[in-house]
Write an enzyme that holds these catalytic residues in place. Structure first.
Site, short mmCIF file in Angstrom:
data_model
loop_
_atom_site.label_atom_id
_atom_site.label_comp_id
_atom_site.label_asym_id
_atom_site.label_seq_id
_atom_site.Cartn_x
_atom_site.Cartn_y
_atom_site.Cartn_z
N ASP A 105 0.86 -1.24 -0.03
CA ASP A 105 -0.23 0.01 0.00
C ASP A 105 0.88 1.33 0.02
O ASP A 105 0.33 2.39 -0.62
CB ASP A 105 -0.90 -0.11 1.31
CG ASP A 105 -1.94 -0.85 0.99
OD1 ASP A 105 -2.36 -0.91 -0.39
OD2 ASP A 105 -2.66 -1.23 1.93
N SER A 125 -5.26 -8.05 10.79
CA SER A 125 -5.28 -6.81 10.41
C SER A 125 -6.31 -6.60 9.33
O SER A 125 -6.35 -7.62 8.51
CB SER A 125 -4.08 -6.07 9.85
OG SER A 125 -4.18 -5.01 8.99
#
Lengths: 408, 408, 408, 408
Positions: B127, B181
């Site tokens: 990301d 997560s």
């Protein structure tokens, strides 16, 4: 093309190829050799011997062979190493069987001194192409006879007339027209034509022959484990199995759980679109499992290159170019990637789906040490990412700077 | 890089980005602008405003926006035109959201006179790359701050200490560590890390958040119909829907039937492999449907080229190159193919699967006249196939003749 | 990275790598092993031994090797089988030498118990990437030291000061700055930087070192004949030659005729564009000849696939991924195509050009019987073309019919 | 196919197409419309009018057109944007002209109410395929007549007999057989057949018609400058020129310097290999210049993607698929890359070669600030390279670690 003298016919023992057999005898006056193969289509072969004899074929001209192991080992498995799917969905169950049949036809022609081979595929489909390209690639001088493209038996009635006139026995259930056409082997069953010709209409339930309806499948999922060595499946639930036995076992499992059904409109090599219903129970599980084991054993560079090459590879098989230099080149590339594709995959089978749920391997490239959210003890330095991004970004920055400069 | 003066932060309102907010203020002494977007992650946004205010952000520096329609229309749909899947299975749900967030960060920076943007992605993942490549591609002079790569808050304890020391409220359930997560948006939910780090272990059931277990899905299949125009879905069961509303509705349908679960080990751009659990209920249906409508409306030449380009296209999105000339080139090619991808697809949803069962279109290329097993009234001349095969075979014959000549 | 204890340095004997040698000794206090290779760069190696000794390297730590045969046989020739050119024009002369140097550095490190290797490439170029990716691919635990990225000797003056302070002898002609930077090996000479930095300015004549100006080349063309076996050149004008000797001979021929000059602006892997002047006299002839022999011995399917794979293959080599699974996969595919690439090519060399003018082979696929404008005795039936065209046209007709239907 | 009633014939005015004209009249008793196009082949068109009239064609059925500008603007230039070369060397001069001719044939058929078109290509070549695929793609109902595949005029003698019997005037030099066959247009001249049929024999000098022998070209190099806008050449030496005028001028320059000769054995779509001598003087310069301007204006990502797509694009044009969805998709991708391909290139023409020696552009991506060997004032941080390499190396290290682990 001069008239053939001796022809090896791909002979199923069914009505259509029996008519072809007779037609070859009468049309060309040639000697006919029959080749009947067990590719796992689920029919007994010995009746074909009797029918061939009845039609006047000499015993030494009747070849009946179980080629299931060769089929899976040398054709199906190499194809699955590539994760091959045609047009995103089709597992090539019919396509992959054709070159092997042609190979044996050509070999038997050479053994028996025949100058021609013949097949029962029509002039509209892909199979004629697959049979013939393979035959020519193996023997450039062979003649190939495709009666459906030659004769004038263009309707069911004419065919039955011909059969009756020639004392070919007609099974009662063959008098009426089948509501669709079927091809089957150890990898899949395909159905097409007639009741399936309108792709806007859902296929009737009775078309499916090899898999239960997902609604009828067990209400409990089943977890299985498939072992791989160098890209090929070698065991199920710890039991080592030969290629054909392994695929047979996967077919049972897939069939029971309603796995591997596909309703597809595909683009044929001859230019038209056709609609097929495919059932590939074992193959669907195998593809998922092979991707599962590759996930941990195949490097990203190799995996992505494989994915890019795959559509071409699948197209080549679909179009009949198994025996072509470019398929062999791609195979060499694919096989070169499979050396470490060894390990085990756990899959969950349930009402139409097979999904990888776990996988492990001594050859794994997965490094918990690197990926962990916890302290990685220096395995990975997050600061490296800054430089990585900066240099990947550099050309994008230069592009953006140009854009601003020219607008400014 | 000189110190930033004013930073636009991608701010969720959660603990981690609140800590980042504070850290930016204390570390750089800079003004912070917050950007909180509704991408369909299923959280209310207004609490983020209050938290930002509490942390001293001026009202005019708080940007809260619903960008769901832009997300689906300009990012998700173009990607689905390509049938994009990464490594054969992943629908790119996280990847596709990042460039849009960066686009708004950069735009807000320009509106507010900020010289930097900041994000909360770590230094191990993809990301950070996606955020930063997009930012640099849109503004070559922007600074990007990635606190996770810079600070020394390397453990949960240190983070909580920092929060306490800085009066950042900590929700009770955030005191303990989350067992994995999560990232979510309208296209998917991904879960990774911690309890999921061993790919040999099956993911625990509680990981799945957005789809029911297939075993708990309805026992009756549901047939739905999706309408397409020029490659994009526009209606469900005859009801016209905006892009975001359509995807929302598909998510409901998919979630209800347990569709779109994926357990994957993938190759990250930064070089390691990671394991993720993805839930993409609506997207999984959409991909199947798009392939379904392409089956009858897309020419084989276009379809095969698309399939060959797709892995590269997916890789570009995965790696963060949405704003790159090569992604735009591929998009131009893909979009050029979608002009006639208009029509309707019927799908059957059942216990984890979505399968095309029928499709029709005024733009159909399927020609029953050509493909029929019945008399085709001259639409197709089977004799053409003989010449077609002969010339396709010619080079293979020349190869085979060489082989024989050299051996002979 | 902990400090290295023993480092194998790629050592040319020149000023820059002598400074590096000293810097390694002083900066890290580590033992240095020197590796000096004859890759055909045209310099004597023994002076490097003396210089190394002078700088305190133990005799057993000085490695001087002629690796020209290995270079051409195992790196250059495999690459030429692919007809590799980067960005349409560059023959990869520098790129292909780097992995071999790294291979020997890593091997010598293992032999001598060194824990690190070092190279003299700067932080702006591709060579650092090539050296280091190869090193890490061969030994994941090796340390790589790139002094140019680490030290503060950022100007010529500082470098010379360091040299003087450390009693490193400085050749007179090294006091001033070279007007451009040069790399050379048996395949090519590249020049870049400084006087060449403006791509709008023509390169001065004195940059070219290995080829005569085409204007100064002989006024008479020269016809040469190159023999190939399985894709590799094996003889010139009938004389069998080892790989390195063959390339040396082609370099003489090419240099004499002004062949192989290239003025290129290329995209570096690190993100910027750079301008280089390349001279690849023998390689340019070899590429033309290899294409020449493939023209008659390589099937169209294989040839086209090779052409499609080539840019990726070239990019991998350029970017430093020689030792990567994907390069090895592509090599496997390419090598699988070369089995019959055997025969002879005649080329005309003249004032900057090398052109194939004739070629023949026992493995030829060219069939005068088929192609002839004369009577072909039935080798080819022109009527086959009608069916071939009809079926290739079918999908185009269906597309056109749709267009008309929708407009009508 | 039912008999045609009215046929538009691609008519050169030469003996062969005059015989075809007559044969169509006699064989089918149909009305003939002639279409004679100036594509830059260098022949006067008006004599074709007289000949057509002499053969009984009504004035309103005689179409004579100068389509050079359309040819270069809409066919040649789009193709050159792709840097298209077939099998590494052939600039597709014949291939690219065929679809335009078919387009006009089909359009004239629609204007004149004709139901068929006819061409003079033989059944062995690629041109028949190109003509016919284009025609069918533009009008699915058109009939295409290819007399060479139908008639029995299989020898030169029979042709001349037919001509005499039908009062077709035969130019004296057509009585004997031409020693090879020629096709020409503004882009190139190709020669093949007969004296050229043995690829082991060098082509005789008299085959070359459009370029001087390099040995006879000027002894002085000539430097020219070509200006580009958005990927297309627009000026030479500062003079703005229309597409056709520009190519004409480049042909003069190239012809004078002996540029653009090619002796090639290529793989035809119909399966055999053939040998051709091509002269593409202006096109060869144009290709080099286009690559030259792309070097500074095209991003590496776009450039590499273009290089990977190019072989497929060239193959499509060679095989006759100009009017196909996949060619249009690729064109869309290529065109999307050319927005900034604007600037100027300097080339050196000398005795058979055209080489880029300088290039500049307001749209340049070349950044001297980044690439310089001098102090770059912080434009580039060499330390970034360390992280870039580390993360590119990570997967290679994991591979190497596996190798060691399994061996150890």
């Amino acid at each position: 093309m001069s008239a053939p003298k001796k022809v090896v016919l791909a002979y199923s023992g069914g009505l259509d190829t029996s008519i072809i057999l007779k037609w070859l005898q009468t049309e060309y006056g040639c000697e006919v050799v029959t080749f009947t193969a067990d590719l796992g289509q689920g029919e007994e072969l010995e009746p074909a011997r009797k029918k061939a004899e009845l039609l006047g074929i000499k015993p030494e001209n009747i070849f009946i062979e179980d080629i299931r192991e060769e089929f899976v080992r040398d054709f199906v498995f190499p194809m699955f190493r590539a994760n091959a799917v045609y047009e995103g969905l089709y597992l090539l169950g019919t396509s992959i069987a054709r070159p092997l049949i042609s190979k044996r036809l050509v070999e038997i022609a050479e053994e028996t001194g025949a100058d021609a081979v013949a097949h029962g595929a029509t002039g509209k489909g892909n199979d004629q192409v697959r049979f013939e390209l393979a035959a020519y690639a193996l023997n450039p001088d062979i003649k190939v006879i495709a009666p459906w493209r030659e004769w004038d038996l263009s309707s069911r009635t004419k065919l039955l007339d011909f059969a009756e006139k020639n004392q070919i026995p007609i099974a009662k259930d063959k008098r009426g027209e089948a509501p669709f056409s079927v091809d089957a082997n150890l990898l899949h069953t395909s159905s097409e034509g007639k009741v399936l010709e309108d792709p806007a209409e859902m296929a009737p339930d009775y078309v499916y022959q090899r898999t239960v309806h997902p609604e009828d499948a067990p209400n409990e999922p089943e977890i299985i484990e498939i072992g791989f060595e160098k890209g090929d499946a070698v065991s199920i639930n710890g039991e080592a199995l030969s290629p054909a036995n392994l695929l047979t076992k996967l077919n049972e499992l897939g069939g029971k759980h309603g796995i591997g059904r596909l309703d597809l409109v595909e683009g044929r090599f001859v230019g038209m679109k056709s609609r097929g219903i495919y059932e590939t129970p074992g193959g669907t599980i195998l593809l998922e499992a092979h991707r599962g084991i590759e996930q941990i054993t195949l490097d990203r560079g190799a995996a992505h290159l494989k994915d890019e090459l795959m559509p071409r590879y699948a197209e080549l098989i679909y179009n009949g170019f198994w025996y072509s230099p470019e398929r062999e080149m791609l195979q060499a590339a694919i096989d070169a990637s499979q050396h470490h594709v060894t390990g085990s995959v756990k899959l969950k089978l349930y009402k139409g789906s097979a999904r990888t749920v776990a996988r492990w391997s001594d050859h794994s490239l997965y490094s918990e040490a690197h990926v962990t959210f916890e302290d990685d003890a220096g395995a990975y330095d997050q600061k490296d990412a800054a430089g990585f991004i900066q240099l990947n970004a550099l050309r994008l920055k230069l592009l953006a700077a140009r854009e601003r400069r020219l607008k400014g």
